[in-house]
Scaffold this active site. Sequence first.
Site, PDB file in Angstrom:
ATOM      1  N   GLU A   6       0.832  -1.202   0.000  1.00  0.00           N
ATOM      2  CA  GLU A   6       0.000   0.000   0.000  1.00  0.00           C
ATOM      3  C   GLU A   6       0.871   1.258   0.000  1.00  0.00           C
ATOM      4  O   GLU A   6       1.838   1.357   0.756  1.00  0.00           O
ATOM      5  CB  GLU A   6      -0.927  -0.003   1.220  1.00  0.00           C
ATOM      6  N   HIS A  53     -32.421 -10.616  22.970  1.00  0.00           N
ATOM      7  CA  HIS A  53     -31.278 -11.212  23.667  1.00  0.00           C
ATOM      8  C   HIS A  53     -31.358 -12.731  23.561  1.00  0.00           C
ATOM      9  O   HIS A  53     -32.433 -13.304  23.732  1.00  0.00           O
ATOM     10  CB  HIS A  53     -31.301 -10.799  25.139  1.00  0.00           C
TER      11      HIS A  53
END
Length: 469
Positions: free
Chosen positions: A207, A448
């Site tokens: 990069e 949940h």
Amino acid sequence: MPAYDVVIIGGGPGGYNAAIRAGQLGLSVACVDKGIVPGGPLGGTCLNVGCMPSKALLHASELYEMALKDFAGLGIETAVGLNLPNMMKQKADSVAQLTKGIEFLFKKNKVDWVKGAGAITGPGKVAVTAVDGSVTQLEAKNIVIATGSEPSPLAGVAVDGMRIVDSAGALAFPEVPKSLIVIGAGVIGLELGSVWRRLGSEVTVVEYLDRITPGIDAEVAKTFQRALTKQGMTFKLASKVTGARASDQGVTLTLEPVAGGEAETLKADYVLLCVGRRPYTEGLGLETVGITPDKRGFIETDHWRTSAAGVWAIGDVTHGPMLAHKAEDEAVACIETIAGKAGHMNYDIIPGVIYTFPEVAVVGKTEEDLKAEGVAYKVGKFPFTANSRAKINHEAEGFVKVLADAKTDRVLGVHMIGPDVSEMIGEYCVAMEFSAASEDVARTCHPHPTRSEALRQAAMGVEGWTMQA
């Protein structure tokens, strides 16, 4: 000469969605598309050699690696092998189903698919050149340019489609490379690099910048790089590629530090060039209606209108993130404007996703943005290590971060890295579209045990009352 209310040039996510919406609104519409392969199916880069095939390989390779490394720990014993031809076949089969689905939707909504390369030849006129060289002339009250983008080149690195490939080539390697160099640490490079690393490649990412995923929240990017490094990827940041030499055996890459210093060479079986994309605006006859793209090839627009009356542009040929969902939203807004409706798009709420593992999903402002703009903000953050569902699924890497205005509590940005965050970022897109405060999310009941509870807990953290960490 067939005449239409709208002629759309390009059959990718912008083009085909524009065509379908035009048909729904009762406009006569034609979609001109030459295919990624001349005469090939609709869908553009996204469906044929981009988003869809890459996700098919990401999903398959993730399951393969899971079977190799994680099944035994879950009490599942099995022999695992890789059949690359079959993996490629299921990818191709999935893509074929999707492209045929667009054909069906065209018929359902009375959209004419005109096969060939479209070019504007003057106000309200489009010429379509078929594979056999024959030309069809179309007339249109409105012309929409939706031709998308193509991989950007890099001086000194010539894509040959054999040893040095672009993103399309990396979706169809004939073998698993023993070694692969990816030039560019953006979304596409890291996704495709992840595919081949999981299947057995040694992957090195080169990069130019001193960080990966430019534009992403810096804290997320650091956590992301750390996760990919732990998985086996090697990164060479702040490095400039100066040349690539291919042979029958592999590729020799030359690079040097951006800040100056000694050059070095890297060798690999294959090189994947992924340094971004550029708008596909060549050969469209824009000059015949007085449109001049900028030096990078982008077409300037004002609410999707170009400088030429009756000519519109959407998607990757215009400024903004080169994302399929951005093109889709622009398609709807543009066509609704043409139809006399109030076409609208919120450019501040365009999510971005990286489909690796862990996934990355973001929307809105980063901390860096807010600091640069001088906006006072609060942060709520919640780790997946404290999320019960992520923990019992052994996928607890990452976090959710919520940024909210310090005075109004309005949510300004959300940045996530973790399991299935691509499917969860939409909750915050909706919240932000309705100008929600972090407290609105914090006080909304979530099921949940689910990963989505991390979204609520992070929102609680903005005011300092996170309860599960």
